[in-house]
Write a protein that holds these residues in place. Structure first.
Motif, mmCIF file in Angstrom:
data_model
loop_
_atom_site.group_PDB
_atom_site.id
_atom_site.type_symbol
_atom_site.label_atom_id
_atom_site.label_comp_id
_atom_site.label_asym_id
_atom_site.label_seq_id
_atom_site.Cartn_x
_atom_site.Cartn_y
_atom_site.Cartn_z
ATOM 1 N N GLU A 126 -26.186 -45.661 126.521
ATOM 2 C CA GLU A 126 -25.350 -45.714 125.619
ATOM 3 C C GLU A 126 -24.906 -44.493 125.911
ATOM 4 N N LEU A 127 -24.651 -43.919 127.044
ATOM 5 C CA LEU A 127 -23.409 -43.094 127.923
ATOM 6 C C LEU A 127 -21.950 -43.160 127.613
ATOM 7 N N ALA A 128 -21.141 -41.929 127.015
ATOM 8 C CA ALA A 128 -20.080 -42.236 126.237
ATOM 9 C C ALA A 128 -19.022 -41.743 127.616
ATOM 10 N N THR A 129 -19.458 -41.053 128.230
ATOM 11 C CA THR A 129 -18.430 -40.206 129.344
ATOM 12 C C THR A 129 -18.879 -39.667 129.958
ATOM 13 N N ILE A 130 -18.997 -39.729 131.329
ATOM 14 C CA ILE A 130 -19.081 -39.336 132.316
ATOM 15 C C ILE A 130 -18.600 -37.723 132.738
ATOM 16 N N VAL A 131 -19.128 -36.828 132.552
ATOM 17 C CA VAL A 131 -17.527 -35.426 132.994
ATOM 18 C C VAL A 131 -17.798 -35.842 134.577
ATOM 19 N N LEU A 132 -17.041 -35.258 135.291
ATOM 20 C CA LEU A 132 -16.801 -35.473 136.640
ATOM 21 C C LEU A 132 -16.183 -33.919 137.070
ATOM 22 N N TYR A 163 -15.091 -41.831 132.262
ATOM 23 C CA TYR A 163 -14.623 -40.462 132.826
ATOM 24 C C TYR A 163 -13.665 -39.117 132.271
ATOM 25 N N PHE A 164 -13.856 -38.406 132.644
ATOM 26 C CA PHE A 164 -13.264 -36.526 132.579
ATOM 27 C C PHE A 164 -13.764 -35.664 133.236
ATOM 28 N N PRO A 165 -12.114 -36.163 134.266
ATOM 29 C CA PRO A 165 -12.654 -35.260 135.422
ATOM 30 C C PRO A 165 -11.541 -33.648 135.223
ATOM 31 N N LEU A 166 -12.399 -32.810 135.347
ATOM 32 C CA LEU A 166 -12.153 -31.371 135.514
ATOM 33 C C LEU A 166 -12.250 -30.701 136.817
ATOM 34 N N VAL A 167 -11.802 -29.719 136.579
ATOM 35 C CA VAL A 167 -11.934 -28.485 137.786
ATOM 36 C C VAL A 167 -13.112 -27.788 138.028
ATOM 37 N N PHE A 213 -27.541 -39.309 148.680
ATOM 38 C CA PHE A 213 -28.172 -38.968 147.485
ATOM 39 C C PHE A 213 -27.582 -39.454 146.499
ATOM 40 N N ALA A 214 -26.538 -39.482 145.705
ATOM 41 C CA ALA A 214 -26.166 -40.416 144.607
ATOM 42 C C ALA A 214 -26.016 -41.773 144.271
ATOM 43 N N GLU A 215 -25.528 -42.021 145.727
ATOM 44 C CA GLU A 215 -26.339 -43.564 146.003
ATOM 45 C C GLU A 215 -26.899 -44.452 145.605
ATOM 46 N N LYS A 216 -27.930 -43.212 146.196
ATOM 47 C CA LYS A 216 -29.100 -43.465 146.042
ATOM 48 C C LYS A 216 -30.226 -43.586 144.002
ATOM 49 N N PHE A 217 -29.817 -41.868 143.746
ATOM 50 C CA PHE A 217 -30.706 -41.738 142.361
ATOM 51 C C PHE A 217 -29.834 -41.745 141.468
ATOM 52 N N HIS A 218 -28.375 -42.253 141.464
ATOM 53 C CA HIS A 218 -27.521 -41.812 139.578
ATOM 54 C C HIS A 218 -27.287 -43.223 139.881
ATOM 55 N N PRO A 219 -27.643 -44.770 140.003
ATOM 56 C CA PRO A 219 -27.083 -45.677 138.995
ATOM 57 C C PRO A 219 -28.588 -45.682 138.626
ATOM 58 N N ARG A 220 -29.462 -45.890 139.015
ATOM 59 C CA ARG A 220 -31.268 -45.276 138.717
ATOM 60 C C ARG A 220 -31.214 -44.357 137.588
ATOM 61 N N LEU A 221 -30.467 -43.000 137.355
ATOM 62 C CA LEU A 221 -30.128 -42.723 135.903
ATOM 63 C C LEU A 221 -29.514 -42.420 135.048
ATOM 64 N N GLN A 223 -15.902 -36.345 141.811
ATOM 65 C CA GLN A 223 -14.121 -37.601 141.175
ATOM 66 C C GLN A 223 -14.451 -38.241 143.123
ATOM 67 N N LYS A 224 -14.988 -37.456 143.707
ATOM 68 C CA LYS A 224 -14.635 -38.666 144.875
ATOM 69 C C LYS A 224 -15.811 -39.760 144.912
ATOM 70 N N TYR A 225 -16.982 -39.259 144.629
ATOM 71 C CA TYR A 225 -18.124 -40.614 144.418
ATOM 72 C C TYR A 225 -17.714 -41.423 143.196
ATOM 73 N N TYR A 226 -17.224 -40.987 142.246
ATOM 74 C CA TYR A 226 -17.148 -41.658 140.783
ATOM 75 C C TYR A 226 -15.389 -42.517 140.724
ATOM 76 N N LEU A 227 -14.755 -41.837 141.536
ATOM 77 C CA LEU A 227 -13.023 -42.426 141.330
ATOM 78 C C LEU A 227 -13.055 -43.156 142.775
ATOM 79 N N GLY A 228 -13.330 -42.882 143.568
ATOM 80 C CA GLY A 228 -13.123 -42.991 145.217
ATOM 81 C C GLY A 228 -11.291 -43.457 144.746
#
Length: 150
Positions: A71-77, A109-113, A57-65, A83-88
């Motif tokens: 102008e995205l500043a930070t992605i909060v994970l 990125y800013f990883p959070l619990v 799902f993420a592989e298909k839709f996240h790049p499009r979104l 975290q697994k998907y974006y940081l690998g």
């Protein structure tokens, strides 16, 4: 969420907004905050938490979104799946260590619990998170909103 069509419309969302230092209105009405779940369908509960998002799902839709947000500043994970998907392989040995080393992933990125009430025990075992990480996160959000408000 399904009843209201609002993401984070529960206790987890209340805690997330508290960490961000913003109210519900700001969270849902500003165009300065975007929410992209790892899947648009809730997979249900598993033995130790929510089941994983659907594969692909993420592989298909996240790049499009994300392409629509140049102008995205930070992605909060939020949580292990994001975290697994974006940081690998850049992740630490576990979620706790990844969150503890959040500075290693800034500013992209800013990883959070996950702010779920089910993580109450994790929060109790890791007081450094709310003492050290949340204030940095809140300041980052507040500074961004202040700098970019119309």
């Amino acid at each position: 969420m399904e009843e209201t069509n609002l993401f984070w419309n529960d206790q987890s969302g209340d805690r997330l907004r508290e960490w961000m230092g913003i109210d519900r209105e700001t969270f849902y009405t500003t165009d300065l905050i975007a929410q992209i779940p790892m899947d648009f369908y809730y997979p249900g509960k598993g033995k130790t938490g929510d089941l994983p998002p659907r594969k692909g799902f993420a592989e298909k839709f996240h790049p499009r979104l994300l392409n629509e947000m140049p102008e995205l500043a930070t992605i909060v994970l939020i949580g292990n799946y994001a975290q697994k998907y974006y940081l690998g392989k850049r992740r630490q040995s576990n979620l706790t260590e990844t969150v503890r080393h959040y500075q290693d992933y800034l500013p992209k990125y800013f990883p959070l619990v996950h702010p779920s009430p089910l993580n109450r025990r994790w929060l109790q075992k890791n007081p450094w998170f709310e003492e050290d990480v949340v204030p940095v996160f809140r300041t980052m959000i507040q500074d961004y909103l202040t700098e970019n408000r119309e």
